[in-house]
Design a protein around this motif. Structure first.
Motif, PDB file in Angstrom:
ATOM      1  N   SER A 211      49.633  38.003  32.162  1.00  0.00           N
ATOM      2  CA  SER A 211      48.585  38.072  33.290  1.00  0.00           C
ATOM      3  C   SER A 211      48.105  36.623  33.224  1.00  0.00           C
ATOM      4  O   SER A 211      47.943  35.877  32.234  1.00  0.00           O
ATOM      5  CB  SER A 211      47.689  39.058  32.683  1.00  0.00           C
ATOM      6  N   ALA A 212      47.754  36.300  34.431  1.00  0.00           N
ATOM      7  CA  ALA A 212      47.222  34.974  34.862  1.00  0.00           C
ATOM      8  C   ALA A 212      46.004  35.168  35.244  1.00  0.00           C
ATOM      9  O   ALA A 212      45.769  36.103  36.055  1.00  0.00           O
ATOM     10  CB  ALA A 212      48.188  34.031  35.773  1.00  0.00           C
ATOM     11  N   SER A 213      44.774  34.277  35.197  1.00  0.00           N
ATOM     12  CA  SER A 213      43.773  34.527  35.840  1.00  0.00           C
ATOM     13  C   SER A 213      42.703  33.150  35.866  1.00  0.00           C
ATOM     14  O   SER A 213      43.179  32.354  34.802  1.00  0.00           O
ATOM     15  CB  SER A 213      42.773  35.587  35.297  1.00  0.00           C
ATOM     16  N   SER A 214      41.716  32.931  36.488  1.00  0.00           N
ATOM     17  CA  SER A 214      41.186  31.751  36.507  1.00  0.00           C
ATOM     18  C   SER A 214      40.103  31.753  35.653  1.00  0.00           C
ATOM     19  O   SER A 214      39.545  32.966  35.088  1.00  0.00           O
ATOM     20  CB  SER A 214      40.632  31.329  37.849  1.00  0.00           C
ATOM     21  N   VAL A 215      39.576  30.804  34.856  1.00  0.00           N
ATOM     22  CA  VAL A 215      38.549  30.966  33.756  1.00  0.00           C
ATOM     23  C   VAL A 215      37.251  30.564  34.551  1.00  0.00           C
ATOM     24  O   VAL A 215      36.936  29.329  34.991  1.00  0.00           O
ATOM     25  CB  VAL A 215      38.794  30.002  32.593  1.00  0.00           C
TER      26      VAL A 215
END
Lengths: 420, 241
Positions: free
Chosen positions: A166-170
């Protein structure tokens, strides 16, 4: 009463502190009132009253003081804000990689290092994770079209692993992004194991089973009243069932290994001691085959990171093969030496002086059920899985197996175990 | 990795090139992997997918060629940059060939699976493909990390691939001699094996290009040849088992 006393005392202390904090203001106020008294000729009562009012005002808790007290409490409760992202990442058990908007790695936690190796801050993620689905994931996250996304990612080599990534912005506007890898390999491997087991086992178990059922038929028919033949057939049947049992043991042990392709880090194995006990345990077999086992161990500490039971199995399989198939040579040499090629480590070599292995078989003898000589392997109670188990264990240890052999001159199986 | 240029767009262009190379590499790896899986699991659907996917690689190579020419024309690159760009052109050509070889394996799936073959035929091929794919993966990892000191492994593995290929060649010939009905599938499998062996060679080429990009020197030329299939002769009649 005592409590009341304490409370009063506390309140008195607080008032004293407030007075002390506002001492300069208070002094200035009193000086001003006195100045007005001197120059304007006010009555003494007014001066005393003014001073009393000033004192009372100083004793009241000011807004500013209240605010600072509140913020101190807030910092105490919200310790999370002071926590470094690095510690937080290290506390996550799954591989986690933080990267910036050019897909360059900013930070990777220890689990990520262990799982993927060779990733360092400054490396470009899109160069490391080249699989098409990972490329799409990175592109869609970095273009800002989606805030978070999930894909399934499988890596086939060197050991098969499957992840849900899973990829997401911080946070907001930090320009940092995070990838988290959730390991799904186990479920995948169980599926494969089942398919593999059925394919291999059905084929390899059918042969002995067919021969047993043939002999049973003969025993019930033509050989019904022939005690000599009966004895002989029963002997063959016993051998075949023994072979099936060994086969199942080996298949299970291989499957167990495939279930957990990683090694738990941190344990050290003393090769001197391990090989010593392998040699002791195979002493009876060696004597039976008329083979003398010679030792040639290097001096000093011979510790490598690894799992003792697994390495024991590796050397046991190799030495057992050497004793069985190199029987005609009469001796087997087990040597341990330090070596720096291709990386610092320890080489364990098991050398026999038997018939050797023809060149065309060498690259393939670690394949499952690959046998150089089917007949010889059967008489030696081989299952065709020994070297595949060896190879599996060594892959998990980042070790390399190299085989050197020439027909008529024996064979040397050499294991290079890295020391770090 | 590389020093920063005054014109940051130049850096962007160079980065874009290497990113495209990596994406092509990922595609090529996936194609070969799936072609072998299609062959082993007798899956013509997957084989069709591999054949279609080859377009992506052709497209990628054309794009890298165009971009590289434009960069050379616009920026007049020197030294490392020039090597980087010329290297990208060469690597993309190698990767495109890897894709073609994968596609060729996929095309043969239908002919091979017509008569169901014993799994032992494929086991060797799978092991060969594992070696070639490991080789490709390691090379592309070196391209990402630029750690050329690891490149020695590549040649080492190339020898293993050649040895394995020779062994497989011999095995397939034996099957053909045992039973003429095996000739069709085994001939196709021989070509598949040859294709996979070629993939290993392309990976070695890429490794040499990377070495050149990073160090500016050609890789030392000792290349022992382990492919001995030119000398494999089987006796006209097999010994009776």
């Amino acid at each position: 009463m005592a409590e009341m006393g304490a409370e009063q005392q506390g309140a008195a202390q607080a008032i004293a502190i407030r007075l002390w904090n506002s001492r300069w203001l208070l002094a200035a106020g009193i000086v001003a009132v006195l100045a007005v008294y001197w120059f304007a000729g006010m009555s003494g009562y007014v001066v005393l009253l003014a001073c009393a009012v000033l004192l009372a005002a100083a004793m009241l808790q000011t807004d500013a003081a209240r605010q600072s007290a509140e913020s101190a409490a807030a910092i105490e409760a919200g310790g999370l804000q002071r926590l470094s992202g690095e510690y937080l990442a290290a506390a996550v058990a799954d591989p986690l990689i933080i990267f910036d908007r050019t897909a360059v790695i900013v930070h990777a936690n220890a689990a990520a290092f262990a799982a993927f190796g060779g990733i360092a801050p400054g490396l470009s993620l899109s160069l490391k994770f080249r699989a098409p689905e990972m490329q799409t994931l990175l592109d869609s996250i970095l273009s800002g079209d989606v805030a978070s996304d999930v894909v399934d990612y499988t890596e086939k080599l060197p050991v098969e692993r499957a992840y849900r990534v899973s990829a997401s912005s911080v946070g907001h506007g930090t320009d940092l992004y995070v990838l988290v890898f959730k390991d799904q390999s186990e479920a995948r491997r169980i599926d494969r194991m089942r398919a593999d087991f059925i394919a291999n086992a059905s084929h390899e178990l059918r042969t002995p089973l067919a021969s047993i059922s043939g002999f049973i038929e003969t025993l019930r028919g033509p050989a019904r009243s022939d005690p000599a033949a009966r004895e002989q057939f029963l002997q063959i049947m016993q051998n075949q069932t023994g072979r099936m049992a060994r086969l199942i043991d080996d298949l299970l042990s291989l499957s167990r290994l495939e279930m957990k392709p990683y090694l738990k880090p941190g344990t050290e194995v003393d090769l001197r001691q391990t090989l010593g006990s392998v040699i002791d345990s195979l002493g009876p077999l060696a004597r039976e085959n008329g083979v003398a086992i010679e030792r040639d161990f290097a001096e000093g500490s011979l510790d490598v990171p690894g799992d003792r039971d697994e390495l024991f199995q590796v050397f046991e399989n190799l030495l057992e093969n050497a004793c069985k198939y190199g029987q005609s040579g009469g001796r087997v040499v087990v040597s341990i030496a330090r070596s720096d090629v291709p990386e610092p480590g320890i080489d364990v070599t098991i050398r026999d002086y038997g018939p050797g292995i023809a060149e065309e078989h060498i690259p393939r003898i670690t394949e499952r059920f690959y046998r150089v000589d089917v007949e010889n392997s059967r008489t030696q109670k081989g299952t065709g899985l020994g070297l595949s188990i060896v190879k599996h264990i060594l892959t998990r240890h980042n070790a390399r197996l190299s085989i050197k052999s020439e027909v008529g001159k024996g064979a040397a199986f050499s294991v290079h175990l890295p020391t770090r | 990795m590389q020093s920063v240029h005054i014109v940051s767009a130049y850096d962007e262009e160079l980065k874009y090139l290497s990113k495209r190379i990596a994406a092509m590499g990922g595609h090529a790896e996936r194609m070969v992997e799936q072609a072998i899986a299609a062959l082993v699991n007798a899956d013509p659907g997957l084989a069709q997918k591999v054949i279609r996917d080859d377009l992506v690689l052709d497209e990628g190579q054309r794009e890298i060629d165009d971009k590289a020419i434009v960069i050379i024309a616009k920026r007049q690159p020197m030294a490392t940059d020039l090597r980087e760009i010329v290297g990208a052109i060469r690597i993309s050509a190698d990767l495109e060939r890897v894709g073609d070889l994968g596609k060729n394996v996929a095309k043969r799936v239908v002919s091979v699976i017509e008569g169901r073959q014993p799994t032992s035929l494929f086991r060797g091929l799978e092991a060969l493909a594992d070696l070639a794919l490991t080789q490709l993966k390691e090379v592309l990892d070196v391209y990402a990390s630029r750690s050329v000191e690891k490149i020695g492994f590549v040649r080492d593995r190339d020898d293993q691939i050649d040895a394995m290929y020779t062994s497989l060649f011999r095995e397939l010939l034996t099957y053909m001699m045992e039973d003429p009905r095996n000739i069709t599938p085994c001939t196709h499998l021989l070509f598949c094996a040859k294709n996979i062996e070629r993939i290993g060679d392309h990976a070695t080429n890429i490794a040499e290009t990377i070495y050149y990009i990073v160090t500016g020197d050609q890789m030392p030329a000792e290349r022992p040849k382990g492919d001995k299939t030119d000398k494999v002769v089987l006796p006209a009649t097999l010994p009776v088992k």
